[in-house]
Write an enzyme that holds these catalytic residues in place. Structure first.
Site, PDB file in Angstrom:
ATOM      1  N   THR A   1       0.456  -1.532   0.000  1.00 21.86           N
ATOM      2  CA  THR A   1       0.000   0.000   0.000  1.00 21.86           C
ATOM      3  C   THR A   1       0.433   1.456   0.000  1.00 21.86           C
ATOM      4  O   THR A   1       0.635   1.483  -1.094  1.00 21.86           O
ATOM      5  CB  THR A   1      -0.520  -0.104   0.163  1.00 21.86           C
ATOM      6  OG1 THR A   1      -0.781   0.435  -0.188  1.00 21.86           O
ATOM      7  CG2 THR A   1      -0.012   0.926   0.197  1.00 21.86           C
TER       8      THR A   1
ATOM      9  N   GLY B   1       7.191  15.379   1.757  1.00 18.64           N
ATOM     10  CA  GLY B   1       7.133  15.269   0.317  1.00 18.64           C
ATOM     11  C   GLY B   1       6.140  14.262  -0.204  1.00 18.64           C
ATOM     12  O   GLY B   1       6.401  13.594  -1.213  1.00 18.64           O
ATOM     13  N   GLY B   2       4.981  14.110   0.468  1.00 19.45           N
ATOM     14  CA  GLY B   2       3.921  13.255  -0.049  1.00 19.45           C
ATOM     15  C   GLY B   2       4.389  11.837  -0.296  1.00 19.45           C
ATOM     16  O   GLY B   2       4.957  11.174   0.570  1.00 19.45           O
TER      17      GLY B   2
END
Length: 525
Positions: A348, A430-431
Protein backbone atom coordinates in the site's frame (compact mmCIF):
# COMPACT_ATOMS: atom_id res chain seq x y z
CA UNK A 1 33.26 16.66 6.96
CA UNK A 2 31.90 19.03 4.34
CA UNK A 3 34.09 21.08 2.03
CA UNK A 4 34.12 24.57 3.56
CA UNK A 5 35.03 26.07 0.18
CA UNK A 6 31.53 25.19 -1.06
CA UNK A 7 28.08 26.49 -0.07
CA UNK A 8 26.43 24.48 2.65
CA UNK A 9 25.66 24.45 6.33
CA UNK A 10 27.20 22.81 9.35
CA UNK A 11 25.44 20.42 11.66
CA UNK A 12 24.19 21.96 14.90
CA UNK A 13 25.61 20.48 18.12
CA UNK A 14 24.20 20.91 21.63
CA UNK A 15 23.79 18.97 24.87
CA UNK A 16 20.62 20.19 26.60
CA UNK A 17 17.99 20.07 23.87
CA UNK A 18 17.49 20.20 20.12
CA UNK A 19 14.72 20.87 17.62
CA UNK A 20 14.69 20.72 13.83
CA UNK A 21 11.87 21.80 11.57
CA UNK A 22 11.08 23.56 8.31
CA UNK A 23 10.56 27.16 9.49
CA UNK A 24 12.84 29.24 11.78
CA UNK A 25 10.02 30.77 13.85
CA UNK A 26 8.63 27.34 14.66
CA UNK A 27 12.10 26.05 15.52
CA UNK A 28 12.71 29.03 17.82
CA UNK A 29 9.33 28.68 19.55
CA UNK A 30 9.94 24.96 20.12
CA UNK A 31 13.42 25.63 21.50
CA UNK A 32 12.00 28.26 23.87
CA UNK A 33 9.63 25.59 25.20
CA UNK A 34 12.60 23.32 25.94
CA UNK A 35 14.46 26.14 27.69
CA UNK A 36 11.40 26.78 29.90
CA UNK A 37 11.48 23.18 31.10
CA UNK A 38 8.98 21.75 28.66
CA UNK A 39 9.40 18.26 27.32
CA UNK A 40 10.31 17.31 23.77
CA UNK A 41 6.61 16.53 23.27
CA UNK A 42 5.68 20.04 24.40
CA UNK A 43 8.23 21.46 21.97
CA UNK A 44 7.03 19.32 19.07
CA UNK A 45 3.38 20.26 19.60
CA UNK A 46 4.19 23.96 19.95
CA UNK A 47 6.30 24.02 16.80
CA UNK A 48 3.89 21.89 14.78
CA UNK A 49 0.86 24.08 15.49
CA UNK A 50 2.85 27.22 14.67
CA UNK A 51 3.87 25.67 11.33
CA UNK A 52 0.19 25.86 10.38
CA UNK A 53 0.55 29.66 10.46
CA UNK A 54 4.07 29.84 8.99
CA UNK A 55 3.44 27.24 6.25
CA UNK A 56 -0.34 27.23 5.74
CA UNK A 57 -0.05 25.44 2.39
CA UNK A 58 1.47 22.46 4.19
CA UNK A 59 -0.44 21.93 7.41
CA UNK A 60 -3.01 23.23 9.84
CA UNK A 61 -5.71 22.41 12.37
CA UNK A 62 -7.78 20.71 9.66
CA UNK A 63 -5.10 18.02 9.22
CA UNK A 64 -3.76 14.78 10.66
CA UNK A 65 -0.58 13.68 12.39
CA UNK A 66 1.46 10.59 13.19
CA UNK A 67 3.84 10.59 16.16
CA UNK A 68 6.66 8.35 17.37
CA UNK A 69 8.30 9.04 20.73
CA UNK A 70 10.42 7.53 23.46
CA UNK A 71 10.24 8.49 27.12
CA UNK A 72 13.29 9.24 29.27
CA UNK A 73 14.98 6.11 30.55
CA UNK A 74 12.98 3.82 28.25
CA UNK A 75 14.08 1.96 25.14
CA UNK A 76 10.48 1.39 24.02
CA UNK A 77 9.22 3.54 21.15
CA UNK A 78 5.56 4.51 21.29
CA UNK A 79 3.29 5.54 18.44
CA UNK A 80 0.09 7.54 18.07
CA UNK A 81 -2.17 7.48 15.03
CA UNK A 82 -3.69 10.94 14.74
CA UNK A 83 -5.28 10.34 11.34
CA UNK A 84 -8.96 10.90 10.67
CA UNK A 85 -11.78 8.62 9.61
CA UNK A 86 -14.33 8.96 6.84
CA UNK A 87 -17.70 10.38 7.91
CA UNK A 88 -20.49 7.97 8.85
CA UNK A 89 -22.37 8.89 5.66
CA UNK A 90 -19.43 8.19 3.31
CA UNK A 91 -20.26 5.89 0.39
CA UNK A 92 -17.96 4.41 -2.24
CA UNK A 93 -21.04 3.22 -4.13
CA UNK A 94 -22.35 6.78 -4.36
CA UNK A 95 -18.99 8.01 -5.72
CA UNK A 96 -18.91 5.23 -8.33
CA UNK A 97 -22.52 6.00 -9.30
CA UNK A 98 -21.40 9.55 -10.13
CA UNK A 99 -18.78 8.12 -12.48
CA UNK A 100 -15.73 8.52 -10.25
CA UNK A 101 -13.02 5.91 -10.76
CA UNK A 102 -10.86 7.54 -8.06
CA UNK A 103 -11.54 9.91 -5.19
CA UNK A 104 -11.41 13.55 -6.37
CA UNK A 105 -8.75 15.77 -4.84
CA UNK A 106 -10.68 19.00 -4.27
CA UNK A 107 -14.04 17.72 -3.11
CA UNK A 108 -15.56 17.94 0.37
CA UNK A 109 -16.24 14.20 0.25
CA UNK A 110 -12.48 13.64 0.25
CA UNK A 111 -12.19 15.39 3.62
CA UNK A 112 -11.72 12.95 6.49
CA UNK A 113 -12.32 14.16 10.05
CA UNK A 114 -9.18 16.09 11.15
CA UNK A 115 -7.67 14.30 14.14
CA UNK A 116 -4.33 15.99 14.81
CA UNK A 117 -5.88 18.28 17.43
CA UNK A 118 -7.13 15.32 19.45
CA UNK A 119 -3.66 13.75 19.26
CA UNK A 120 -2.04 16.97 20.46
CA UNK A 121 -4.46 17.20 23.36
CA UNK A 122 -3.83 13.61 24.42
CA UNK A 123 -0.05 13.90 24.10
CA UNK A 124 0.10 17.21 25.95
CA UNK A 125 -1.72 15.55 28.84
CA UNK A 126 0.31 12.32 28.87
CA UNK A 127 3.82 13.52 27.95
CA UNK A 128 3.88 17.29 28.40
CA UNK A 129 4.51 19.64 31.31
CA UNK A 130 3.50 23.13 30.27
CA UNK A 131 -0.15 22.76 29.20
CA UNK A 132 -1.92 23.58 25.95
CA UNK A 133 -2.36 27.26 26.76
CA UNK A 134 1.42 27.73 26.88
CA UNK A 135 2.06 25.56 23.83
CA UNK A 136 -0.47 27.34 21.63
CA UNK A 137 0.51 30.87 22.70
CA UNK A 138 3.12 31.37 19.92
CA UNK A 139 0.68 30.22 17.22
CA UNK A 140 -2.02 32.53 18.62
CA UNK A 141 0.43 35.43 18.62
CA UNK A 142 1.60 34.91 15.06
CA UNK A 143 -1.90 34.15 13.76
CA UNK A 144 -2.91 37.63 14.94
CA UNK A 145 0.25 39.64 14.24
CA UNK A 146 1.25 37.82 11.07
CA UNK A 147 4.38 36.13 9.78
CA UNK A 148 6.71 37.41 7.02
CA UNK A 149 6.32 34.89 4.19
CA UNK A 150 9.49 32.80 3.83
CA UNK A 151 11.10 32.10 0.43
CA UNK A 152 10.09 28.44 0.04
CA UNK A 153 6.55 29.21 1.23
CA UNK A 154 6.27 32.01 -1.33
CA UNK A 155 7.61 29.64 -4.00
CA UNK A 156 4.92 27.06 -3.23
CA UNK A 157 1.97 29.43 -2.78
CA UNK A 158 1.03 30.33 -6.40
CA UNK A 159 0.59 26.78 -7.71
CA UNK A 160 -1.08 25.55 -4.52
CA UNK A 161 -3.49 28.49 -4.39
CA UNK A 162 -5.14 27.49 -7.66
CA UNK A 163 -7.35 24.99 -5.82
CA UNK A 164 -8.62 27.42 -3.14
CA UNK A 165 -12.39 27.87 -3.22
CA UNK A 166 -15.17 29.64 -1.32
CA UNK A 167 -14.16 31.12 2.07
CA UNK A 168 -10.63 29.76 1.63
CA UNK A 169 -9.99 32.49 -0.93
CA UNK A 170 -10.72 35.17 1.66
CA UNK A 171 -8.51 33.61 4.33
CA UNK A 172 -5.56 32.45 2.20
CA UNK A 173 -5.55 35.02 -0.60
CA UNK A 174 -6.47 38.12 1.40
CA UNK A 175 -5.05 40.47 -1.25
CA UNK A 176 -6.48 38.43 -4.11
CA UNK A 177 -3.10 37.00 -5.10
CA UNK A 178 -0.31 34.91 -3.55
CA UNK A 179 1.90 36.89 -1.17
CA UNK A 180 5.49 37.69 -2.08
CA UNK A 181 8.57 36.94 -0.01
CA UNK A 182 8.49 39.07 3.14
CA UNK A 183 4.81 39.99 2.89
CA UNK A 184 2.98 39.66 6.20
CA UNK A 185 0.43 36.83 6.33
CA UNK A 186 -1.98 36.52 9.25
CA UNK A 187 -4.94 34.31 10.18
CA UNK A 188 -6.62 36.35 12.93
CA UNK A 189 -9.82 34.31 12.88
CA UNK A 190 -7.84 31.14 13.52
CA UNK A 191 -6.39 32.69 16.65
CA UNK A 192 -9.88 32.47 18.12
CA UNK A 193 -10.10 28.76 17.31
CA UNK A 194 -6.68 28.22 18.92
CA UNK A 195 -7.84 30.08 22.04
CA UNK A 196 -10.86 27.78 22.25
CA UNK A 197 -8.56 24.74 22.17
CA UNK A 198 -6.20 26.29 24.74
CA UNK A 199 -9.16 27.00 27.02
CA UNK A 200 -11.31 23.89 26.56
CA UNK A 201 -8.97 21.23 25.16
CA UNK A 202 -10.38 18.94 22.46
CA UNK A 203 -13.95 20.09 23.13
CA UNK A 204 -12.92 23.56 21.99
CA UNK A 205 -12.34 22.10 18.54
CA UNK A 206 -14.64 19.09 18.21
CA UNK A 207 -17.73 20.58 19.90
CA UNK A 208 -19.27 24.03 19.99
CA UNK A 209 -18.73 27.01 17.65
CA UNK A 210 -15.53 25.77 15.97
CA UNK A 211 -17.01 22.37 15.16
CA UNK A 212 -20.26 23.93 13.98
CA UNK A 213 -18.33 26.24 11.65
CA UNK A 214 -16.35 23.32 10.19
CA UNK A 215 -19.40 21.12 9.63
CA UNK A 216 -21.32 23.97 8.05
CA UNK A 217 -18.43 24.78 5.72
CA UNK A 218 -18.05 21.17 4.62
CA UNK A 219 -21.77 20.67 4.08
CA UNK A 220 -22.00 23.90 2.09
CA UNK A 221 -19.29 22.44 -0.15
CA UNK A 222 -21.20 19.18 -0.64
CA UNK A 223 -19.72 17.09 2.16
CA UNK A 224 -21.18 14.22 4.17
CA UNK A 225 -20.02 15.46 7.56
CA UNK A 226 -21.92 15.82 10.83
CA UNK A 227 -21.18 17.22 14.27
CA UNK A 228 -21.37 13.64 15.56
CA UNK A 229 -18.47 12.72 13.24
CA UNK A 230 -16.34 15.47 14.79
CA UNK A 231 -17.34 14.66 18.36
CA UNK A 232 -16.30 11.03 17.78
CA UNK A 233 -12.80 11.85 16.45
CA UNK A 234 -10.10 10.04 18.43
CA UNK A 235 -6.37 9.49 17.99
CA UNK A 236 -5.21 5.99 18.94
CA UNK A 237 -2.11 4.53 20.55
CA UNK A 238 -0.62 1.88 18.24
CA UNK A 239 2.49 -0.30 18.05
CA UNK A 240 5.28 0.78 15.68
CA UNK A 241 6.87 -1.53 13.11
CA UNK A 242 10.56 -1.89 12.31
CA UNK A 243 13.14 -3.26 9.91
CA UNK A 244 16.92 -3.68 10.05
CA UNK A 245 19.37 -1.98 7.70
CA UNK A 246 23.06 -1.19 7.94
CA UNK A 247 23.36 -2.16 11.61
CA UNK A 248 20.42 -0.09 12.84
CA UNK A 249 16.71 -0.65 13.33
CA UNK A 250 14.46 1.66 11.35
CA UNK A 251 11.28 2.22 13.37
CA UNK A 252 8.22 3.36 11.42
CA UNK A 253 4.57 4.12 12.10
CA UNK A 254 2.30 1.17 11.21
CA UNK A 255 -0.55 1.23 8.66
CA UNK A 256 -2.57 3.16 7.71
CA UNK A 257 0.72 5.06 7.30
CA UNK A 258 3.11 3.97 4.56
CA UNK A 259 6.12 3.29 6.78
CA UNK A 260 6.10 -0.38 5.73
CA UNK A 261 6.95 0.85 2.22
CA UNK A 262 10.24 2.31 3.45
CA UNK A 263 11.13 -0.93 5.25
CA UNK A 264 10.31 -3.04 2.17
CA UNK A 265 12.30 -0.71 -0.07
CA UNK A 266 15.38 -0.94 2.17
CA UNK A 267 14.99 -4.71 2.33
CA UNK A 268 15.07 -4.76 -1.49
CA UNK A 269 18.09 -2.43 -1.65
CA UNK A 270 19.93 -4.64 0.85
CA UNK A 271 20.01 -7.36 -1.82
CA UNK A 272 22.41 -5.19 -3.91
CA UNK A 273 25.97 -4.06 -3.32
CA UNK A 274 25.12 -0.38 -3.03
CA UNK A 275 28.44 0.39 -1.37
CA UNK A 276 30.20 -0.47 -4.63
CA UNK A 277 28.13 2.10 -6.50
CA UNK A 278 28.80 5.84 -6.79
CA UNK A 279 26.41 7.44 -4.27
CA UNK A 280 25.58 10.13 -6.82
CA UNK A 281 25.83 8.00 -9.94
CA UNK A 282 23.32 6.51 -12.35
CA UNK A 283 23.67 2.92 -11.12
CA UNK A 284 22.49 3.68 -7.59
CA UNK A 285 19.69 5.98 -8.81
CA UNK A 286 18.49 3.23 -11.18
CA UNK A 287 18.45 0.47 -8.56
CA UNK A 288 16.71 2.79 -6.10
CA UNK A 289 14.08 3.74 -8.68
CA UNK A 290 13.36 0.09 -9.49
CA UNK A 291 13.13 -0.79 -5.80
CA UNK A 292 10.74 2.12 -5.30
CA UNK A 293 8.50 0.95 -8.14
CA UNK A 294 8.15 -2.47 -6.54
CA UNK A 295 7.77 -1.23 -2.95
CA UNK A 296 5.15 1.35 -3.92
CA UNK A 297 3.27 -1.23 -5.95
CA UNK A 298 3.08 -3.36 -2.78
CA UNK A 299 1.93 -0.30 -0.84
CA UNK A 300 -0.92 0.30 -3.27
CA UNK A 301 -2.01 -3.32 -3.04
CA UNK A 302 -1.91 -3.88 0.71
CA UNK A 303 -1.80 -0.78 2.93
CA UNK A 304 -5.06 0.46 4.40
CA UNK A 305 -6.87 1.13 7.66
CA UNK A 306 -5.19 -1.17 10.22
CA UNK A 307 -8.47 -3.05 10.73
CA UNK A 308 -8.45 -3.95 7.01
CA UNK A 309 -4.69 -4.44 6.38
CA UNK A 310 -4.06 -8.20 6.22
CA UNK A 311 -0.75 -8.47 4.30
CA UNK A 312 1.61 -6.44 6.49
CA UNK A 313 3.70 -9.48 7.47
CA UNK A 314 4.08 -10.28 3.76
CA UNK A 315 5.34 -6.74 3.02
CA UNK A 316 7.87 -6.85 5.85
CA UNK A 317 9.16 -10.35 5.09
CA UNK A 318 12.79 -10.59 3.90
CA UNK A 319 11.67 -13.33 1.52
CA UNK A 320 9.27 -10.92 -0.17
CA UNK A 321 12.12 -8.43 -0.62
CA UNK A 322 14.39 -11.10 -2.09
CA UNK A 323 11.72 -12.14 -4.56
CA UNK A 324 11.15 -8.55 -5.65
CA UNK A 325 14.88 -7.75 -5.88
CA UNK A 326 15.29 -10.66 -8.29
CA UNK A 327 12.93 -8.86 -10.69
CA UNK A 328 15.24 -5.86 -11.04
CA UNK A 329 17.40 -5.66 -14.17
CA UNK A 330 20.51 -3.54 -13.40
CA UNK A 331 20.64 -2.48 -17.05
CA UNK A 332 17.01 -1.74 -17.85
CA UNK A 333 14.03 0.02 -16.30
CA UNK A 334 10.90 -2.08 -15.86
CA UNK A 335 7.79 -0.84 -17.61
CA UNK A 336 5.09 -2.20 -15.29
CA UNK A 337 5.86 -3.05 -11.67
CA UNK A 338 2.29 -4.27 -11.16
CA UNK A 339 2.58 -6.95 -13.84
CA UNK A 340 6.20 -7.75 -13.04
CA UNK A 341 5.61 -8.36 -9.32
CA UNK A 342 2.34 -10.30 -9.58
CA UNK A 343 3.94 -13.69 -8.93
CA UNK A 344 5.67 -12.45 -5.76
CA UNK A 345 2.38 -11.12 -4.34
CA UNK A 346 0.01 -13.88 -5.25
CA UNK A 347 -0.38 -15.41 -1.74
CA UNK A 348 0.00 0.00 0.00
CA UNK A 349 5.04 18.87 8.02
CA UNK A 350 7.65 17.43 10.11
CA UNK A 351 9.29 18.42 13.44
CA UNK A 352 11.63 16.49 15.70
CA UNK A 353 12.77 17.33 19.21
CA UNK A 354 14.97 15.89 21.95
CA UNK A 355 14.98 17.28 25.50
CA UNK A 356 17.58 17.31 28.27
CA UNK A 357 15.98 14.29 29.95
CA UNK A 358 16.31 12.17 26.84
CA UNK A 359 12.75 12.20 25.51
CA UNK A 360 12.81 12.02 21.70
CA UNK A 361 9.85 12.92 19.48
CA UNK A 362 9.29 12.44 15.74
CA UNK A 363 6.08 14.17 14.63
CA UNK A 364 4.63 14.70 11.17
CA UNK A 365 1.54 16.84 10.59
CA UNK A 366 -0.12 17.49 7.25
CA UNK A 367 -3.14 18.49 5.15
CA UNK A 368 -1.89 16.28 2.26
CA UNK A 369 -1.82 18.28 -1.01
CA UNK A 370 -0.88 21.97 -1.10
CA UNK A 371 -3.70 23.78 0.73
CA UNK A 372 -5.36 20.37 1.20
CA UNK A 373 -8.82 20.18 -0.30
CA UNK A 374 -8.88 23.93 -0.97
CA UNK A 375 -11.96 24.17 1.28
CA UNK A 376 -11.95 26.19 4.50
CA UNK A 377 -14.54 26.98 7.15
CA UNK A 378 -16.09 30.42 6.90
CA UNK A 379 -15.66 31.96 10.35
CA UNK A 380 -12.35 30.50 11.55
CA UNK A 381 -10.67 29.80 8.22
CA UNK A 382 -9.75 26.23 9.11
CA UNK A 383 -8.42 24.62 5.93
CA UNK A 384 -9.38 20.98 5.47
CA UNK A 385 -7.11 18.15 4.40
CA UNK A 386 -8.05 15.95 1.44
CA UNK A 387 -6.79 12.71 2.96
CA UNK A 388 -9.91 10.90 1.73
CA UNK A 389 -8.33 11.12 -1.74
CA UNK A 390 -6.09 8.33 -0.46
CA UNK A 391 -9.03 5.89 -0.49
CA UNK A 392 -9.60 3.45 -3.32
CA UNK A 393 -12.95 3.17 -5.12
CA UNK A 394 -12.18 -0.36 -6.33
CA UNK A 395 -14.85 -2.69 -4.91
CA UNK A 396 -13.41 -5.05 -2.32
CA UNK A 397 -9.99 -3.32 -2.10
CA UNK A 398 -8.56 -3.23 1.43
CA UNK A 399 -8.37 0.55 1.12
CA UNK A 400 -11.88 1.04 -0.31
CA UNK A 401 -13.78 4.06 1.04
CA UNK A 402 -16.20 3.12 3.83
CA UNK A 403 -17.84 4.88 6.81
CA UNK A 404 -15.54 5.32 9.80
CA UNK A 405 -12.51 4.00 7.93
CA UNK A 406 -9.05 5.57 7.78
CA UNK A 407 -7.42 5.95 4.34
CA UNK A 408 -3.90 4.94 3.41
CA UNK A 409 -1.69 7.84 4.50
CA UNK A 410 1.55 9.15 3.03
CA UNK A 411 2.92 10.86 6.16
CA UNK A 412 5.48 8.86 8.15
CA UNK A 413 7.77 9.86 11.04
CA UNK A 414 10.82 7.72 11.73
CA UNK A 415 13.29 6.85 14.47
CA UNK A 416 16.49 4.80 14.56
CA UNK A 417 17.58 2.39 17.28
CA UNK A 418 21.16 1.19 17.67
CA UNK A 419 22.44 -1.17 20.36
CA UNK A 420 19.05 -1.03 22.04
CA UNK A 421 18.86 2.76 22.37
CA UNK A 422 17.21 5.48 20.29
CA UNK A 423 20.00 6.96 18.21
CA UNK A 424 18.16 9.34 15.86
CA UNK A 425 14.81 10.89 14.98
CA UNK A 426 14.12 12.00 11.42
CA UNK A 427 11.48 12.57 8.81
CA UNK A 428 11.30 13.39 5.12
CA UNK A 429 8.39 15.46 3.86
CA UNK A 430 7.13 15.27 0.32
CA UNK A 431 3.92 13.25 -0.05
CA UNK A 432 4.53 9.99 -1.87
CA UNK A 433 8.30 10.52 -1.77
CA UNK A 434 8.52 9.92 1.97
CA UNK A 435 9.34 6.15 2.03
CA UNK A 436 11.87 6.67 -0.77
CA UNK A 437 13.23 9.59 1.24
CA UNK A 438 13.65 7.46 4.36
CA UNK A 439 15.48 4.83 2.31
CA UNK A 440 17.68 7.48 0.67
CA UNK A 441 18.62 9.21 3.94
CA UNK A 442 19.34 5.95 5.79
CA UNK A 443 21.41 4.49 2.96
CA UNK A 444 23.30 7.80 2.69
CA UNK A 445 24.14 7.47 6.38
CA UNK A 446 24.82 3.77 6.74
CA UNK A 447 25.98 2.63 3.29
CA UNK A 448 27.95 5.69 2.20
CA UNK A 449 28.97 7.11 5.58
CA UNK A 450 27.71 10.63 4.92
CA UNK A 451 27.32 12.99 7.85
CA UNK A 452 23.81 13.88 9.01
CA UNK A 453 23.66 17.21 7.17
CA UNK A 454 25.38 15.76 4.10
CA UNK A 455 22.77 12.98 4.01
CA UNK A 456 19.99 15.58 3.79
CA UNK A 457 21.84 17.87 1.36
CA UNK A 458 22.63 15.13 -1.16
CA UNK A 459 20.80 15.18 -4.53
CA UNK A 460 17.62 13.10 -4.90
CA UNK A 461 15.73 11.26 -7.58
CA UNK A 462 12.27 9.69 -7.49
CA UNK A 463 10.17 7.57 -9.80
CA UNK A 464 6.66 9.00 -9.78
CA UNK A 465 3.75 8.93 -12.19
CA UNK A 466 5.69 7.27 -15.00
CA UNK A 467 8.76 9.52 -14.89
CA UNK A 468 12.07 9.48 -13.03
CA UNK A 469 12.47 12.98 -11.61
CA UNK A 470 16.13 13.84 -11.07
CA UNK A 471 17.20 16.98 -9.22
CA UNK A 472 19.67 19.42 -10.74
CA UNK A 473 22.21 18.27 -8.16
CA UNK A 474 22.88 15.32 -10.45
CA UNK A 475 25.09 15.77 -13.51
CA UNK A 476 23.82 15.73 -17.10
CA UNK A 477 25.91 12.60 -17.61
CA UNK A 478 23.94 10.77 -14.90
CA UNK A 479 20.63 11.85 -16.47
CA UNK A 480 21.80 10.64 -19.87
CA UNK A 481 22.89 7.26 -18.42
CA UNK A 482 19.49 6.85 -16.74
CA UNK A 483 17.72 7.65 -20.01
CA UNK A 484 19.81 4.97 -21.73
CA UNK A 485 18.47 2.46 -19.18
CA UNK A 486 14.94 3.28 -20.32
CA UNK A 487 13.88 5.86 -17.75
CA UNK A 488 11.77 8.85 -18.76
CA UNK A 489 14.00 11.42 -17.06
CA UNK A 490 12.69 14.81 -15.97
CA UNK A 491 14.12 17.67 -13.92
CA UNK A 492 11.38 18.60 -11.40
CA UNK A 493 10.19 22.19 -11.00
CA UNK A 494 10.39 21.83 -7.22
CA UNK A 495 13.06 20.13 -5.12
CA UNK A 496 12.22 16.62 -3.99
CA UNK A 497 11.08 16.44 -0.38
CA UNK A 498 12.45 18.18 2.68
CA UNK A 499 14.00 16.52 5.73
CA UNK A 500 14.86 17.20 9.35
CA UNK A 501 16.95 15.03 11.67
CA UNK A 502 18.50 14.84 15.12
CA UNK A 503 21.17 12.30 16.04
CA UNK A 504 21.49 11.31 19.71
CA UNK A 505 25.10 10.32 20.20
CA UNK A 506 26.09 7.75 22.80
CA UNK A 507 28.04 10.47 24.66
CA UNK A 508 24.90 12.59 25.01
CA UNK A 509 25.76 15.18 22.36
CA UNK A 510 22.84 16.06 20.07
CA UNK A 511 23.50 16.66 16.36
CA UNK A 512 20.85 18.51 14.34
CA UNK A 513 20.43 18.84 10.58
CA UNK A 514 17.87 20.64 8.43
CA UNK A 515 17.19 20.28 4.70
CA UNK A 516 18.17 23.32 2.58
CA UNK A 517 15.16 22.55 0.35
CA UNK A 518 13.03 24.21 3.05
CA UNK A 519 13.28 27.46 5.01
CA UNK A 520 13.97 25.85 8.36
CA UNK A 521 16.83 25.06 10.67
CA UNK A 522 18.02 22.97 13.58
CA UNK A 523 18.50 24.78 16.88
CA UNK A 524 19.92 23.60 20.19
CA UNK A 525 21.05 24.90 23.54
Amino acid sequence: MRDFHLPGRSEVLAENGMVATSHPLAAQAALDVLKRGGTAMDAAICGAVLLGICEPQMTGLGGDCFVLWSRPGETRIRAMNGSGRAPAAASAEAMRAEGHAAMPLNDARSVTIPTAVDAFCQLSESDGRLGLDALLAPAIHYAESGVPVAPRVAFDWPACAEILQGPALRHYLPEGQPPKVGARFALPAQAEALRAIAREGRDGFYRGPVSEDMVRGLNDAGGWHSEADFAAARADLVEPISGHYGGVDLVEHPPNGQGATAILMLNILAQFDLAAMDPFGAERAHIEAEAAKLAYDARNRFLADPDHCTRLDHMLSPETAKGLAALIDPARAMASPTATSEAVHRDTVYICAVDRDGMAVSLIYSIFHGFGSGIASDRYGILFQNRGAGFSLTPGHANELAPGKRPMHTIIPAMLKEDGRVSAVFGVMGGAYQPNGHARVLSNLRTYGLGLQEALDAPRSFFDDGALTVERGYSDEVRAALAEKGHAVEIPDKPIGGAQAIEIRADGVLVGASDPRKDGCALGY
